[in-house]
Design an enzyme around this catalytic site. Structure first.
Site, mmCIF file in Angstrom:
data_model
loop_
_atom_site.group_PDB
_atom_site.id
_atom_site.type_symbol
_atom_site.label_atom_id
_atom_site.label_comp_id
_atom_site.label_asym_id
_atom_site.label_seq_id
_atom_site.Cartn_x
_atom_site.Cartn_y
_atom_site.Cartn_z
ATOM 1 N N HIS A 29 0.835 -1.202 0.000
ATOM 2 C CA HIS A 29 0.000 0.000 0.000
ATOM 3 C C HIS A 29 0.870 1.253 0.000
ATOM 4 C CE1 HIS A 29 -2.699 2.921 2.243
ATOM 5 N NE2 HIS A 29 -3.440 2.608 1.204
ATOM 6 N N ASP A 58 -1.054 5.537 -6.402
ATOM 7 C CA ASP A 58 -2.190 6.452 -6.530
ATOM 8 C C ASP A 58 -1.787 7.484 -7.571
ATOM 9 O OD1 ASP A 58 -4.015 5.474 -4.505
ATOM 10 O OD2 ASP A 58 -2.509 6.115 -3.050
ATOM 11 N N HIS A 71 -0.914 10.360 -3.184
ATOM 12 C CA HIS A 71 -2.185 9.864 -2.637
ATOM 13 C C HIS A 71 -3.288 10.903 -2.679
ATOM 14 C CE1 HIS A 71 -5.250 9.083 0.439
ATOM 15 N NE2 HIS A 71 -5.166 7.870 -0.051
ATOM 16 N N GLU A 164 -4.283 3.382 -8.869
ATOM 17 C CA GLU A 164 -5.625 3.908 -8.548
ATOM 18 C C GLU A 164 -5.796 5.274 -9.189
ATOM 19 O OE1 GLU A 164 -6.613 4.500 -4.369
ATOM 20 O OE2 GLU A 164 -8.380 5.682 -4.924
HETATM 21 CA CA CA Z 1 -4.957 3.945 -3.032
#
Ligand code: CA
Length: 338
Positions: A29, A58, A71, A164
């Site tokens: 992550h 991200d 992020h 993402e």
């Molecule tokens: Ca994420």
């Protein structure tokens, strides 16, 4: 006949157990963000070395249409933008990445995430890499893909990426089609089928539909898509009995907040496993919940410790993978429990 049946059942059981342990994955992550500042190339290299199966990016867009790995859509929490460009905040006091060029962002110092208290920067997780030490930058998506593909070449491994698309509606309102830009870059770097090691994720179901129905066909590729789910309130229909079947028309998996898999009201020895994983699996969807952390106060009370938390989610709730800031611990856990 009986012997054949026994043998058949035995191999079926053996196959199932091999599959359930060895096929489970660890997603780093924001990289190995428990140890190095999130979304820096250093944190990604460390996650790679720790044996994570996928590494997360991200993605947001700059003023000059570059894709960067960040992020937040703002630069405030993880860079010194406020010190270098004090007059560039919007009216809400935030510094939006989309208002800065890549060159400007490349000149910022990235750090562990922090918040401001009485004008002082206090880092979010006190036990993590200290702010102000060493030197880190905000990477582009392209630099990060090159880093991971380069290490795939030099090590002979095939570690995946897990980008993402952050706040696609915000980007559209700002006149930018971030999803098309991301999909085109993935295609450029050879991610084009569901066998390729990429999951493309977003919280926006509307955007997921656009990606599935328009953007992927336009690019001529067909990759794995993940619907992130933050809570029951954003899309109540997903939690109805047929919700996962409907979602499966668009997605290959879900990334739910972990409290949607094992309810927060669970207690030690009295787990409340929700129907979500079972319904998702019945619809053919993979399940990759987030986020598993071992910082103080981050392990729910129903688990004895971090490894117990992993065990409950991987093996009691039967999730297929999970997002963690501490990929080394999850990789070790899966190796010890195969
Ligand atoms: Ca994420």
């Amino acid at each position: 006949m009986r012997r054949t049946l026994t043998l058949f059942l035995f191999s079926l059981t053996a196959m199932t157990s091999i599959q359930s342990a060895a096929d489970k994955i660890v997603i780093a992550h924001r990289g190995a963000s428990g140890y190095l500042p999130e979304h820096t190339l250093e944190a990604k290299a460390m996650a790679y070395g720790m044996g994570a199966h996928y590494i997360e990016q991200d993605v947001v867009m700059t003023k000059d249409d570059h894709l960067i790995v960040l992020h937040d859509i703002t630069l405030d929490r993880t860079t010194d933008v406020d010190e270098q460009y004090p007059d560039r905040a919007r009216e809400d006091g935030r510094y939006y990445a989309i208002d800065f060029t890549l060159e400007e962002i490349k000149g910022l110092n990235a750090s562990e995430g922090f918040r401001l208290e009485n004008g002082e920067k206090i880092q979010g997780y006190a036990n993590r890499f200290p702010m102000g030490l060493s030197s880190f930058r905000v990477p582009t998506l392209e630099e990060e893909i090159q880093l991971i593909q380069g290490m795939n070449k030099s090590t002979g491994n095939n570690i995946g990426i897990y980008p993402e698309i952050k706040q696609p509606e915000f980007h559209r309102n700002e006149g930018k089609d971030i999803s098309t830009a991301v999909v085109n870059m993935l295609k450029q770097y050879g991610y084009s089928t569901k066998e390729d090691k990429v999951f493309l994720q977003t919280f926006s179901f509307a955007e997921l539909e656009i990606i599935k129905n328009d953007i992927l066909p336009m690019a001529g590729i067909n990759i794995n898509l993940i619907q992130l789910i933050g809570g029951e309130s954003s899309y109540p229909w997903m939690f109805e009995a047929e919700g996962m079947h409907t979602l499966a028309e668009f997605a290959d998996g879900i990334g739910p907040e972990k409290g949607l898999v094992i309810s927060r009201s669970s207690t030690r020895g009295n787990l409340d496993i929700t129907p979500l994983v079972e319904r998702a699996h019945a619809a053919g969807l993979q399940v990759h919940p987030y986020t598993y952390r071992l910082d103080p106060g981050q392990v729910p009370a129903y688990a004895e410790d971090f490894e117990d938390l992993l065990r409950l989610h991987y093996f009691e709730a039967d999730v297929d993978g999970l997002f963690t800031d501490f990929p080394d611990r999850a990789v070790q856990f899966l190796q010890l429990n195969q």
